[in-house]
Design an enzyme around this catalytic site. Structure first.
Site, PDB file in Angstrom:
ATOM      1  N   LYS A 112       0.817  -1.219   0.000  1.00 39.30           N
ATOM      2  CA  LYS A 112       0.000   0.000   0.000  1.00 39.30           C
ATOM      3  C   LYS A 112       0.846   1.262   0.000  1.00 39.30           C
ATOM      4  O   LYS A 112       0.428   2.291  -0.529  1.00 39.30           O
ATOM      5  CB  LYS A 112      -0.966   0.012   1.191  1.00 39.30           C
ATOM      6  CG  LYS A 112      -2.050  -1.043   1.027  1.00 39.30           C
ATOM      7  CD  LYS A 112      -3.276  -0.773   1.858  1.00 39.30           C
ATOM      8  CE  LYS A 112      -4.358  -1.776   1.468  1.00 39.30           C
ATOM      9  NZ  LYS A 112      -5.528  -1.701   2.294  1.00 39.30           N
ATOM     10  N   LYS A 195      -5.341 -10.357  -5.556  1.00 44.61           N
ATOM     11  CA  LYS A 195      -6.510 -10.502  -4.699  1.00 44.61           C
ATOM     12  C   LYS A 195      -7.647  -9.611  -5.205  1.00 44.61           C
ATOM     13  O   LYS A 195      -7.399  -8.491  -5.633  1.00 44.61           O
ATOM     14  CB  LYS A 195      -6.098 -10.084  -3.284  1.00 44.61           C
ATOM     15  CG  LYS A 195      -7.105 -10.363  -2.215  1.00 44.61           C
ATOM     16  CD  LYS A 195      -6.637  -9.811  -0.872  1.00 44.61           C
ATOM     17  CE  LYS A 195      -6.819  -8.316  -0.784  1.00 44.61           C
ATOM     18  NZ  LYS A 195      -7.182  -7.820   0.560  1.00 44.61           N
ATOM     19  N   LYS A 198     -11.416  -4.139  -2.850  1.00 41.29           N
ATOM     20  CA  LYS A 198     -12.365  -3.031  -3.031  1.00 41.29           C
ATOM     21  C   LYS A 198     -11.672  -1.789  -3.565  1.00 41.29           C
ATOM     22  O   LYS A 198     -12.319  -0.935  -4.142  1.00 41.29           O
ATOM     23  CB  LYS A 198     -13.135  -2.750  -1.740  1.00 41.29           C
ATOM     24  CG  LYS A 198     -12.298  -2.452  -0.511  1.00 41.29           C
ATOM     25  CD  LYS A 198     -13.197  -2.063   0.653  1.00 41.29           C
ATOM     26  CE  LYS A 198     -13.264  -3.114   1.729  1.00 41.29           C
ATOM     27  NZ  LYS A 198     -12.017  -3.197   2.536  1.00 41.29           N
TER      28      LYS A 198
HETATM   29  N1  AQP Z   1     -10.228 -11.226  -1.957  1.00 43.22           N
HETATM   30  C1  AQP Z   1     -10.517 -11.640  -0.734  1.00 43.22           C
HETATM   31  N2  AQP Z   1     -10.767 -12.937  -0.492  1.00 43.22           N
HETATM   32  C2  AQP Z   1     -11.064 -13.363   0.757  1.00 43.22           C
HETATM   33  N3  AQP Z   1     -11.132 -12.543   1.829  1.00 43.22           N
HETATM   34  C3  AQP Z   1     -10.902 -11.247   1.628  1.00 43.22           C
HETATM   35  N4  AQP Z   1     -10.891 -10.185   2.454  1.00 43.22           N
HETATM   36  C4  AQP Z   1     -10.598  -9.064   1.751  1.00 43.22           C
HETATM   37  N5  AQP Z   1     -10.405  -9.364   0.466  1.00 43.22           N
HETATM   38  C5  AQP Z   1     -10.584 -10.718   0.349  1.00 43.22           C
HETATM   39  C6  AQP Z   1     -11.166 -10.263   3.874  1.00 43.22           C
HETATM   40  O1  AQP Z   1     -12.152  -9.322   4.189  1.00 43.22           O
HETATM   41  C7  AQP Z   1     -11.908  -8.826   5.512  1.00 43.22           C
HETATM   42  C8  AQP Z   1     -11.897  -7.349   5.509  1.00 43.22           C
HETATM   43  O2  AQP Z   1     -10.806  -6.845   4.767  1.00 43.22           O
HETATM   44  P1  AQP Z   1     -10.439  -5.328   4.971  1.00 43.22           P
HETATM   45  O3  AQP Z   1     -11.579  -4.506   4.616  1.00 43.22           O
HETATM   46  O4  AQP Z   1      -9.885  -5.114   6.326  1.00 43.22           O
HETATM   47  O5  AQP Z   1      -9.289  -5.011   3.998  1.00 43.22           O
HETATM   48  P2  AQP Z   1      -8.429  -5.826   3.021  1.00 43.22           P
HETATM   49  O6  AQP Z   1      -8.132  -7.158   3.531  1.00 43.22           O
HETATM   50  O7  AQP Z   1      -7.262  -4.969   2.698  1.00 43.22           O
HETATM   51  O8  AQP Z   1      -9.453  -5.954   1.817  1.00 43.22           O
HETATM   52  P3  AQP Z   1      -9.609  -5.162   0.502  1.00 43.22           P
HETATM   53  O9  AQP Z   1     -10.961  -5.439  -0.021  1.00 43.22           O
HETATM   54  O10 AQP Z   1      -8.453  -5.506  -0.383  1.00 43.22           O
HETATM   55  O11 AQP Z   1      -9.558  -3.660   0.930  1.00 43.22           O
HETATM   56  P4  AQP Z   1      -8.572  -2.540   0.476  1.00 43.22           P
HETATM   57  O12 AQP Z   1      -8.680  -2.544  -1.008  1.00 43.22           O
HETATM   58  O13 AQP Z   1      -9.072  -1.293   1.110  1.00 43.22           O
HETATM   59  O14 AQP Z   1      -7.219  -2.952   0.949  1.00 43.22           O
HETATM   60  C9  AQP Z   1     -10.589  -9.430   5.979  1.00 43.22           C
HETATM   61  O15 AQP Z   1     -10.868 -10.548   6.801  1.00 43.22           O
HETATM   62  C10 AQP Z   1      -9.964  -9.867   4.708  1.00 43.22           C
HETATM   63  O16 AQP Z   1      -9.084 -10.947   4.898  1.00 43.22           O
END
Ligand code: AQP
Length: 334
Positions: A112, A195, A198
């Site tokens: 990030k 992955k 969002k």
């Molecule tokens: N692609 C994924 N597959 C399975 N689990 C996922 N999680 C996120 N993406 C996947 C799980 O969702 C929970 C919340 O995640 P988060 O909002 O804390 O942030 P993150 O893991 O960084 O997810 P994003 O969607 O990729 O957000 P951004 O883009 O903002 O970084 C966690 O339990 C995560 O494992």
């Protein structure tokens, strides 16, 4: 009783990855003999820039997504992080326990922060100490997460162990990660090595929980795949990450094993598999999208639910925070 804690960042609209890796499992863990505490981690979201009006809307939208996915605010504690000040206070205490080197090793920070990491917010670097605070402020024993959060959970365990060791107490539990099922890492629909996220700039890479049936079907139709037919064993998809991802998504949505999905589609190509997956995804997600819209129509009610959740969370967190301060020798009026 075991206590389960987990959270999601309102850093964008929630995706199918968040649903399968987190929300669906959060709902399933309720009432299984554990106390469940779920948090919209807005203090984590602001470690990268968030437009205030959009952030406010996304916190409410995340709350709607939790409830639409089956998290019941009567059965679980559902709240947003910034309303319970113990999180930020405990995070500061953990900033004094954790080591700088631990933070620089985190792959999420490296991803990030990018090349110019000197310019990242200090909060982005300290993110895992706040996450440890989220969990340990409730002395949570288990945390359901996706695969990507494994390293941060190990750091939570390290902070708990160092605190207990430094102060000669058994105050914090060594929390167990619950990384289970076939959807612990849902991949991008455009690139099987990334992955589903969002914050990916490509909307076609993900299915949003707010996507309508047409958008879902179109994204699955356009998902990157290959021209080979499906094999009968998931192991044979080892070198076909996009194909494996779609089979895993199917299995997770249908509550089946990848093997039983492949048993049905063996020998068929994506011309047959994709429409079946699209139909399943629409059938599974449409009720959630509809319920989310219903909740979103009444923001005052969402705010009320989050406020009530925050009061309940605070009642659990304060005594643990106070005890932590006592252990560390911080003076407080009693
Ligand atoms: N692609 C994924 N597959 C399975 N689990 C996922 N999680 C996120 N993406 C996947 C799980 O969702 C929970 C919340 O995640 P988060 O909002 O804390 O942030 P993150 O893991 O960084 O997810 P994003 O969607 O990729 O957000 P951004 O883009 O903002 O970084 C966690 O339990 C995560 O494992």
């Amino acid at each position: 009783t075991p206590r389960i804690f987990s959270g999601i960042q309102p850093s964008g609209g929630l995706t199918l990855g968040n649903y399968l890796g987190a929300l669906k499992r959060f709902a399933a863990l309720q009432g299984a003999g554990a106390e469940t505490i779920y948090c919209i981690v807005d203090l984590h979201a602001i470690t990268v820039w968030q437009q205030p009006e959009i952030l406010r809307a996304r916190i409410r939208e995340a709350a709607a997504a939790f409830m639409a996915a089956g998290v019941d605010p009567a059965q679980s504690i559902l709240f947003n992080q910034s309303q319970v000040s113990a999180h930020a206070e405990m995070a500061w205490l953990f900033n004094t326990v954790a080591r700088v080197g631990w933070m620089y090793r985190m792959t999420q920070f490296k991803d990030k922060a990018g090349k110019n990491s000197e310019n990242a917010s200090l909060g982005l670097l300290a993110y895992p100490a706040l996450m440890a605070a989220d969990i340990l402020t409730y002395q949570a024993t288990a945390v359901p997460v996706g695969e990507d959060q494994k390293q941060h959970l190990e750091l939570t365990r390290d902070i708990a162990a160092k605190f207990n060791h430094d102060y000669g107490v058994t105050h914090f539990p060594i929390t167990e990660p619950l990384i289970e099922g076939v959807a612990t890492r849902v991949m991008s629909l455009r690139d099987g090595s990334r992955k589903m996220s969002k914050s990916d700039p490509s909307d076609a890479s993900r299915i949003n929980l707010t996507d309508d049936a047409d958008a879902i079907a179109q994204k699955i139709r356009k998902a990157r795949t290959d021209a080979e037919p499906l094999p009968d064993r998931i192991e044979d998809l080892k070198d076909r990450p996009e194909a494996r991802n779609l089979v895993n998504i199917y299995a997770a949505l249908a509550d089946e094993t990848p093997g039983s999905v492949l048993a049905r589609f063996e020998g068929q190509g994506f011309g047959a598999f994709k429409p079946a997956l699209a139909e399943l995804a629409v059938a599974s997600l449409s009720p959630i999208t509809r319920k989310m819209a219903e909740y979103m129509a009444d923001p005052a009610e969402i705010d009320r639910i989050l406020g009530e959740g925050a009061a309940r969370a605070d009642a659990v967190a304060q005594p643990i925070l106070n005890r932590t301060k006592d252990v560390m020798g911080l003076l407080r009026s009693k």
